[in-house]
Design an enzyme around this catalytic site. Structure first.
Site, PDB file in Angstrom:
ATOM      1  N   GLU A 123       0.474  32.821  20.779  1.00 10.38           N
ATOM      2  CA  GLU A 123      -0.673  32.136  20.060  1.00 10.38           C
ATOM      3  C   GLU A 123      -1.451  31.314  20.817  1.00 10.38           C
ATOM      4  O   GLU A 123      -1.435  30.078  20.541  1.00 10.38           O
ATOM      5  CB  GLU A 123       0.007  31.352  18.712  1.00 10.38           C
ATOM      6  N   GLU A 156       4.264  39.076  14.122  1.00 10.70           N
ATOM      7  CA  GLU A 156       4.783  37.756  13.215  1.00 10.70           C
ATOM      8  C   GLU A 156       3.868  38.070  11.941  1.00 10.70           C
ATOM      9  O   GLU A 156       2.722  38.161  11.991  1.00 10.70           O
ATOM     10  CB  GLU A 156       4.393  36.439  13.877  1.00 10.70           C
TER      11      GLU A 156
END
Ligand code: P53
Length: 478
Positions: A179, A376
């Site tokens: 991320e 995810e």
């Protein structure tokens, strides 16, 4: 049950976690102190405090995780029973280079992951590995000031090279920085530390530091990709983006324009990592602000040459913005969001938006033209055990049904190339943002609370059986 669309036979149905959120064993096997080891537990709405080193009486949930360091062999049996074909985790950098700046790796740490990957492969599960997932050596913060320092490029590439070489016959799918674009919220100290090991900076320099650190990370990522392909051309090295679409609050063209700039702002990392160059609007903005990021000709060449092989991404929610009237369209992620009247929120205020997943996959496909990997997606909730000790998490099943259904449309109807789907927190673990155990994501329940009290026992939630059926039917039995 709902009827889904059949996914390709080789599709990687999996599950995802990160080392610092479940391993525990924070001082075992020669491991060094990571940035996750100096973060106290927070709560829903209460941010986690970062301490100056490890304090004697603090509640540091990442020190314990769910004790996976000792239990993984049994946990993998449950994963196999569920039908998982891929398991995404990270290698804790501090197990390999405890301080980050050593020249020789720690053999005990390397052996630990060798054993773990062997156990996975024995269970027929493909490892998918992140190199840096919010768990850098704390020493790199105190001695080098984190990623503002160019020296970190060498430390990271050394770490990458050691593990690529060691696991070249066991691990095919890699990602560099988890991320990486969370630091769009540079006013929040949490992503600044988690992504870039930045601490102790003044408010005025925060935004420039964020761009500087990100630049170093992307050069390091490109160099790591180069090394991976030299070691084994079969290896696939992805970037990893937190995909939260930002929508205009209305059809007012000003809102549309502002939302587009918000998207450009959040996803320029993908532009650099997948397309190999910085977008013009950002270069103009740096100039306007007087930022000196020090992008050299050599950096540009590296970024252009060693782009990522695929787009790994997380997907949890979407956001909405309205025009602020700023001529430069500057998007402030900490203050610009409004509620979307069409969407409901989780107990932690995350807006639930399944259709946004199909939208995002199409948007990324058009922009970057690389295969994607959902690494995810999931629903954090307060789970309650009933009188028989069972968790009936129909809310989680319905979250997954709705998201997977949109994912299937993006692949089967829209033709987006997708390697696999790894739902987040396949087994309950410590929350990254709050440090809670109470914010649970798993198909597998772990009997531990926010203070680390409990038996640690594993049990199946209803979602476990649901996911097992889904995988067995290649995504048809939703
Ligand atoms: P938790 C913020 C927004 C979206 C995803 O998050 C985020 C974050 C940072 O916390 O993180 C990712 O545990 C991250 C995982 C994390 C997961 O989403 O805060 O890659 O490490 O656990 C869920 O509920």
């Amino acid at each position: 049950t709902k009827q889904g669309l059949k996914m390709p036979d080789n599709f990687l149905w999996g599950g995802a976690v990160a080392a610092h959120q479940l391993e525990g064993g924070w001082q075992e096997g020669g491991k060094g102190v990571s940035i996750a080891d100096v973060m106290l537990a927070g709560k829903n709405g209460v941010p986690r405090v970062v301490t100056d080193g490890v304090l004697p009486d603090g509640n540091y949930p990442n020190h314990r995780g769910i004790d996976f360091y000792h239990t993984y062999a049994d946990d993998f049996k449950l994963f196999k029973e569920m039908g998982m074909k891929a398991f995404r985790t990270s290698i804790a950098w501090t197990r390999i280079f405890p301080n980050g700046d050593e020249t020789e790796p720690n053999e005990e740490g390397l052996q630990f992951y060798d054993d773990m990957f062997d156990a996975l492969i024995e269970n027929g599960i493909e490892p998918v590995i992140t190199l840096s997932h919010f768990e850098m050596p704390y020493h790199l913060v105190t001695e080098y000031g984190g990623w503002r320092n160019r020296k970190l490029i060498d430390f990271f590439v050394r770490f990458a090279e050691v593990v690529f070489d060691r696991y070249k016959n066991k691990v095919k799918y890699w990602m560099t920085f988890n991320e990486i674009n969370n630091q769009t919220s540079w006013k929040d100290p949490h992503p600044m530390l988690q992504n870039s090991a930045l601490k102790d900076y003044s408010e005025d320099e925060a935004q420039e530091l964020m761009y500087l650190a990100s630049h170093h990370e992307m050069v390091a990522s490109a160099l790591a990709t180069k090394v991976a392909h030299e070691i084994n051309p079969e290896m696939q090295v992805g970037c990893m983006i937190a995909m939260n679409p930002v929508y205009p609050a209305s059809s007012n063209p000003k809102d549309i324009l502002f939302a587009e700039r918000a998207m450009q702002t959040r996803y320029y990392w993908g532009d650099v990592q997948a397309n190999g160059k910085y977008p013009n609007w950002l270069l103009k903005m740096w100039e306007h602000k007087g930022f000196n990021i020090g992008v050299t000709e050599e950096d540009k060449e590296i970024l252009a040459k060693y782009t990522c092989d695929y787009i790994g991404f997380s997907y949890y929610m979407s956001w909405t913005v309205s025009d602020t009237g700023d001529e430069w369209l500057e998007y402030d992620e900490t203050t610009n969001h409004g509620d979307n009247p069409f969407l409901k929120q989780s107990d932690w205020g995350w807006q639930i938006d399944p259709v946004g997943l199909r939208y995002a996959m199409n948007w990324m496909w058009d922009r970057w033209q690389k295969p994607q990997f959902i690494v995810e997606n999931g629903f954090g909730a307060y789970d309650k055990k009933d009188e028989n000790g069972e968790v009936h998490d129909d809310y989680r099943i319905s979250y997954f049904q709705n998201h997977i259904s949109e994912m299937e449309k993006a692949v089967v109807l829209d033709g987006v190339e997708l390697y696999g789907y790894c739902p987040w927190g396949v087994i309950d673990l410590v929350s990254a943002s709050t440090g809670e155990m109470a914010k649970r994501y798993g198909f597998i329940y772990v009997d531990l609370d926010d203070m680390g009290e409990g038996s640690g026992e594993r049990s199946k939630k209803d979602s476990f059986n649901w996911y097992q059926k889904l995988v067995k039917s290649d995504g048809v039995d939703l």
